[in-house]
Design a protein around this motif. Structure first.
Motif, PDB file in Angstrom:
ATOM      1  N   ALA A 129       0.836  -1.206   0.000  1.00 56.50           N
ATOM      2  CA  ALA A 129       0.000   0.000   0.000  1.00 56.50           C
ATOM      3  C   ALA A 129       0.871   1.258   0.000  1.00 56.50           C
ATOM      4  N   ALA A 130       1.921   1.243   0.809  1.00 59.40           N
ATOM      5  CA  ALA A 130       2.773   2.430   0.943  1.00 59.40           C
ATOM      6  C   ALA A 130       3.393   2.815  -0.401  1.00 59.40           C
ATOM      7  N   LEU A 131       3.802   1.798  -1.180  1.00 60.85           N
ATOM      8  CA  LEU A 131       4.454   2.096  -2.465  1.00 60.85           C
ATOM      9  C   LEU A 131       3.475   2.666  -3.489  1.00 60.85           C
ATOM     10  N   ARG A 132       2.177   2.359  -3.324  1.00 61.97           N
ATOM     11  CA  ARG A 132       1.189   2.871  -4.282  1.00 61.97           C
ATOM     12  C   ARG A 132       1.067   4.390  -4.261  1.00 61.97           C
ATOM     13  N   PHE A 133       1.479   5.008  -3.154  1.00 58.34           N
ATOM     14  CA  PHE A 133       1.388   6.472  -3.073  1.00 58.34           C
ATOM     15  C   PHE A 133       2.554   7.159  -3.797  1.00 58.34           C
ATOM     16  N   ARG A 134       3.540   6.366  -4.234  1.00 58.01           N
ATOM     17  CA  ARG A 134       4.649   6.872  -5.058  1.00 58.01           C
ATOM     18  C   ARG A 134       5.357   8.074  -4.444  1.00 58.01           C
ATOM     19  N   ARG A 135       5.741   7.934  -3.201  1.00 64.18           N
ATOM     20  CA  ARG A 135       6.504   8.978  -2.515  1.00 64.18           C
ATOM     21  C   ARG A 135       7.634   8.331  -1.732  1.00 64.18           C
ATOM     22  N   ASP A 136       8.583   9.172  -1.287  1.00 63.40           N
ATOM     23  CA  ASP A 136       9.571   8.692  -0.330  1.00 63.40           C
ATOM     24  C   ASP A 136       8.864   8.291   0.954  1.00 63.40           C
ATOM     25  N   LEU A 137       9.524   7.420   1.718  1.00 61.03           N
ATOM     26  CA  LEU A 137       8.868   6.827   2.887  1.00 61.03           C
ATOM     27  C   LEU A 137       9.601   7.140   4.176  1.00 61.03           C
ATOM     28  N   ILE A 138       8.828   7.196   5.235  1.00 55.71           N
ATOM     29  CA  ILE A 138       9.431   7.316   6.560  1.00 55.71           C
ATOM     30  C   ILE A 138       8.697   6.347   7.486  1.00 55.71           C
ATOM     31  N   ILE A 139       9.462   5.529   8.178  1.00 50.41           N
ATOM     32  CA  ILE A 139       8.887   4.543   9.094  1.00 50.41           C
ATOM     33  C   ILE A 139       9.227   4.984  10.508  1.00 50.41           C
ATOM     34  N   LEU A 140       8.200   5.251  11.309  1.00 49.32           N
ATOM     35  CA  LEU A 140       8.421   5.727  12.676  1.00 49.32           C
ATOM     36  C   LEU A 140       8.176   4.597  13.674  1.00 49.32           C
ATOM     37  N   CYS A 141       9.223   4.180  14.357  1.00 51.19           N
ATOM     38  CA  CYS A 141       9.093   3.223  15.455  1.00 51.19           C
ATOM     39  C   CYS A 141       8.592   3.996  16.677  1.00 51.19           C
TER      40      CYS A 141
END
Lengths: 239, 239
Positions: A129-141
């Motif tokens: 799902a995250a890749l479908r938005f076609r943006r850089d990603l940030i994962i917050l623990c």
């Protein structure tokens, strides 16, 4: 595609989220609980920071859920144990949820272009799902009280792996993401035992929530991905 | 024995160091350089925070060493490349060293009961020396500008492994130490390539210090362990 992993809420500066898709991770237990609530038919989860906000946000028919110091809040229908969020209880209902770290992490990430909730339960679908938005990603623990939590780091490492497996372009990770990817790869064969021995794993087992820890360690149990729409977390539906 | 790993200087509260033995890690390159200087006969390394302090601390016969933005400081005899610290240059001499992160990390750890400098170059001997002080341990990853650096995290993981292998009592680690131990185990077979691809590895290679990175990745090349005595880092000699 850039993929940065942030080790705890204390490290999460708001500007890091601008124009990115954020994945908030709180394996024990907020994001695991939100995923389970939506899987079992809840119409949406409103994550709020304080007990007071939870009470004033309640609309007729809503359920109040959450914890302080791992325990249910007085006057709330539900705690923060995903196993409480069954179809019978949450089906068709909105849940107003407040937890110590997970809901703070969601608030902190509010500047992101898109916000998803990730956990071990849904990591493959969450990455997709995250890749479908076609943006850089940030994962917050989310971590615990501004400190790193092992289970969130290992989940971030799994998410990085799932993203790398699916992304058609090369992904560029920050040093912390690389460390978590390696940590996950080493921990994978004994993931449940290792998380059982983590700080939160031991704490939850001690107060009777060992079953929750086991459940939250079930990798890719579901394809449900919570996405923030307005101020409500709802099931992501690919268009 | 408690073993806590701290991810960066930003996370290092002074009270965490009280009554403990601290190991400061700055693989690229401060602690690798200090180890090499002592191995090659330097009589001691004085780590100071500022360029001004370095100049005023200089005594006749001392060498000034250090970097700002990875480069040698004007008027200093030495940069921060361990390969410059040869026997011919540093033998019998005291070095006054200032670097961006490593010397700050040493200052931050000053409240510890004992302070050692660790790197991949000396991890086995460093773990052995640290256990001789019979105290709980804290390993501080210097990182870069308050951010986590992969090479320091992997070195911390290796130190945790070396400590666990040698300690006669069980060791109890914090979540970050457990994550770094797993990250190291997964990265071990390709350690040099992985550190080459880290943020600092790429930065150093780009400005001509690829050879430094390779050198700093040589695990257990030496048995020299720098220990803080007064304000000087000298060779640890077991009594």
């Amino acid at each position: 595609v850039l993929v940065d992993v942030i080790s705890s809420i204390a490290e999460a500066r708001s500007d890091l989220f601008l124009n990115r898709t954020a994945i908030v991770v709180d394996v024990l237990r907020a994001t695991s609980t939100i995923i389970t609530a939506l899987e079992n038919g809840s119409s949406g989860v409103l994550a709020v920071e304080t007990v007071c906000q939870a009470k004033t946000s309640r609309q007729p028919g809503d359920l109040l859920g959450g914890e302080r110091f791992c325990k249910k809040i007085a006057g709330f229908e539900l705690g923060n144990s995903p196993l409480e969020y069954t179809e019978e209880v949450v089906g068709g209902k909105r849940v107003v949820l407040t937890t110590t770290n997970g809901t703070r992490a969601i608030q902190k990430s509010a500047k992101a272009a898109h916000l998803l909730a990730g956990a071990l339960l849904n990591s493959a679908s969450c990455a997709e799902a995250a890749l479908r938005f076609r943006r850089d990603l940030i994962i917050l623990c989310s971590g615990t009280q501004d400190e790193f939590a092992l289970e969130d780091g290992l989940c971030a490492g799994l998410l990085v792996e799932e993203l790398a497996n699916r992304c058609t372009e090369p992904i560029v990770v920050n040093d912390f993401a690389a460390a978590m990817l390696h940590a996950y790869r080493s921990a994978r064969p004994a993931l449940q035992e290792i998380i059982m021995q983590s700080s939160n794993g031991r704490k939850l087992a001690k107060i009777g929530f060992e079953e929750d820890v086991r459940y939250c360690c079930e990798v890719n149990r579901t394809s449900v991905v919570p996405v923030l729409q307005g101020d409500l977390l709802v099931r992501y539906e690919p268009s």
